[in-house]
Design a protein around this motif. Structure first.
Motif, PDB file in Angstrom:
ATOM      1  N   CYS A  47      -2.305 -13.926   6.439  1.00 29.65           N
ATOM      2  CA  CYS A  47      -2.110 -14.953   7.589  1.00 29.65           C
ATOM      3  C   CYS A  47      -0.845 -15.324   8.190  1.00 29.65           C
ATOM      4  CB  CYS A  47      -2.852 -16.335   7.020  1.00 29.65           C
ATOM      5  SG  CYS A  47      -4.717 -16.316   6.670  1.00 29.65           S
TER       6      CYS A  47
ATOM      7  N   VAL B 173      -9.727 -13.850   4.359  1.00 32.23           N
ATOM      8  CA  VAL B 173      -8.622 -14.341   3.913  1.00 32.23           C
ATOM      9  C   VAL B 173      -8.608 -14.147   2.296  1.00 32.23           C
ATOM     10  CG1 VAL B 173      -8.821 -16.427   5.501  1.00 32.23           C
ATOM     11  CG2 VAL B 173     -10.247 -16.514   3.348  1.00 32.23           C
ATOM     12  N   ALA B 174      -7.475 -14.578   1.623  1.00 32.90           N
ATOM     13  CA  ALA B 174      -7.267 -14.262  -0.004  1.00 32.90           C
ATOM     14  C   ALA B 174      -7.992 -15.261  -0.436  1.00 32.90           C
ATOM     15  CB  ALA B 174      -5.784 -14.367   0.045  1.00 32.90           C
TER      16      ALA B 174
ATOM     17  N   GLY C 212     -11.506 -19.978   2.496  1.00 29.44           N
ATOM     18  CA  GLY C 212     -11.093 -18.993   1.523  1.00 29.44           C
ATOM     19  C   GLY C 212     -11.206 -19.548   0.112  1.00 29.44           C
TER      20      GLY C 212
ATOM     21  N   TYR D 144      -1.757 -17.716   2.605  1.00 28.19           N
ATOM     22  CA  TYR D 144      -2.127 -16.362   2.360  1.00 28.19           C
ATOM     23  C   TYR D 144      -1.305 -15.241   3.090  1.00 28.19           C
ATOM     24  CZ  TYR D 144      -6.880 -18.309   1.408  1.00 28.19           C
ATOM     25  OH  TYR D 144      -8.065 -19.013   0.645  1.00 28.19           O
TER      26      TYR D 144
ATOM     27  N   HIS E  22      -1.969 -20.806  -7.430  1.00 28.35           N
ATOM     28  CA  HIS E  22      -2.476 -21.150  -6.270  1.00 28.35           C
ATOM     29  C   HIS E  22      -3.819 -22.206  -6.321  1.00 28.35           C
ATOM     30  CE1 HIS E  22      -3.697 -20.337  -1.778  1.00 28.35           C
ATOM     31  NE2 HIS E  22      -4.938 -20.595  -2.565  1.00 28.35           N
TER      32      HIS E  22
ATOM     33  N   CYS F  66      -5.372 -18.122  11.447  1.00 24.39           N
ATOM     34  CA  CYS F  66      -6.122 -18.763  10.219  1.00 24.39           C
ATOM     35  C   CYS F  66      -6.080 -20.221  10.257  1.00 24.39           C
ATOM     36  CB  CYS F  66      -5.541 -18.136   8.899  1.00 24.39           C
ATOM     37  SG  CYS F  66      -5.563 -16.433   8.915  1.00 24.39           S
TER      38      CYS F  66
ATOM     39  N   HIS G 270      -4.024 -25.253   2.169  1.00 26.13           N
ATOM     40  CA  HIS G 270      -3.473 -23.662   2.672  1.00 26.13           C
ATOM     41  C   HIS G 270      -2.579 -24.086   3.643  1.00 26.13           C
ATOM     42  CE1 HIS G 270      -7.265 -21.884   1.071  1.00 26.13           C
ATOM     43  NE2 HIS G 270      -6.414 -21.598   0.252  1.00 26.13           N
TER      44      HIS G 270
ATOM     45  N   TRP H 265      -0.632  -9.589  -6.628  1.00 23.54           N
ATOM     46  CA  TRP H 265      -1.143 -11.117  -7.021  1.00 23.54           C
ATOM     47  C   TRP H 265      -1.484 -11.068  -8.360  1.00 23.54           C
ATOM     48  CZ3 TRP H 265      -4.970 -11.200  -2.475  1.00 23.54           C
ATOM     49  CH2 TRP H 265      -4.138 -10.925  -1.149  1.00 23.54           C
TER      50      TRP H 265
ATOM     51  N   MET I 181      -9.981 -13.269  -3.486  1.00 25.71           N
ATOM     52  CA  MET I 181      -8.715 -12.986  -3.049  1.00 25.71           C
ATOM     53  C   MET I 181      -8.668 -11.541  -2.480  1.00 25.71           C
ATOM     54  SD  MET I 181      -5.083 -14.263  -4.288  1.00 25.71           S
ATOM     55  CE  MET I 181      -4.596 -12.970  -5.328  1.00 25.71           C
TER      56      MET I 181
END
Length: 272
Positions: free
Chosen positions: A249, A15-16, A59, A246, A206, A226, A216, A198, A1
């Motif tokens: 995104c 991306v996360a 991701g 994310y 998540h 994304c 996602h 986070w 992430m």
């Protein structure tokens, strides 16, 4: 992430949770009329292979083998998904979900290999699971501490294992209900403890969303970026603040907290 980590191959995006290559859908505008879409060989060569040999895409999502990777690539460069929100993964057009009996007994262990962080992981997993359990009384993640000393995917006394990993590629990754048994695990890098807004609870929340079958949110066209693939079905209207979206995104939440729309999606798939 990691918001700071980037990966450059054609039209790609950081991306996360992991570094992920994002290929634009057919017909999407690109600087060179889609000539920047990588070939399958380029895509495969650039895709991260995890410690268990799986491929990590989008991701933090797991593909078990090259055949699945090829299918994933071909669907990503195929026709764009219609504009029709929490969204569920689909396999051959069917929802990728647990049965009513299975979702009420999602057993897991937490490896003692976490060492001094073991109890912290136990607590973060419990609080991440509680987000989904509060949304639907049908969902129950069950921690089996007696399996911690032998906590791997080979331990069949639990559905999945939670294990440490050392990688610069992601903070955490999980699996879908359809993922092969040998890759049904949640892997956690130590950077989970230093991810700012986070929190470990929301990061693992998540990831457990993926375990339940949720995709996602930002792969929907409304995100505008994304794009991942077309293998999903909408459960709610688009939610830019979803725990499954994310932030980088075009998400509108900076802490990955669960929203009321997420709750609606859970209930839609599994019941209240």
């Amino acid at each position: 992430m990691r918001l700071t980590r980037k990966f450059a191959l054609a039209a790609t995006a950081a991306v996360a949770f992991t570094v992920g290559t994002v290929i634009p859908a057919a017909g999407a505008a690109t600087p060179d009329d889609n000539t920047d879409v990588p070939s399958y060989q380029e895509f495969a060569a650039s895709t991260y292979r995890d410690v268990d040999g799986s491929y990590i895409v989008n991701g933090d999502e797991v593909l078990s083998n090259q055949s699945q990777l090829r299918t994933f690539y071909e669907k990503m460069v195929g026709p764009e998904t219609p504009l029709d929100g929490l969204i569920v993964n689909t396999v051959n057009g069917a929802d990728d979900r647990w049965s009513d009996a299975q979702v009420g007994d999602l057993t897991y262990c937490v490896s003692t290999a976490f060492g001094a962080r073991h109890d912290d992981v136990v607590n973060a997993m419990a609080s991440g699971a509680a987000l989904w359990e509060a949304a639907s009384s049908k969902i129950d993640f069950v921690y089996v501490s007696s399996a911690d000393g032998n906590c791997t995917t080979r331990n069949k006394s639990v559905l999945f294992s939670v294990e440490p990993v050392q990688t610069s590629q992601y903070i955490a990754r999980a699996f879908f209900p359809s993922t092969a048994d040998r890759q049904q695990n949640v892997l956690i890098d130590d950077s989970i403890w230093s991810s700012g807004a986070w929190t470990p609870t929301n990061i693992l929340g998540h990831e457990l969303g993926h375990v339940l079958g949720f995709r996602h949110e930002h792969t929907r066209p409304e995100s505008g970026t994304c794009f991942e693939d077309n293998n999903w079905r909408p459960l709610t209207p688009y939610d830019s603040s979803s725990i499954m979206h994310y932030p980088q995104c075009n998400g509108t939440s900076d802490d990955l907290s669960m929203t009321s729309t997420d709750v609606t999606g859970v209930v839609s798939l599994y019941g209240s």
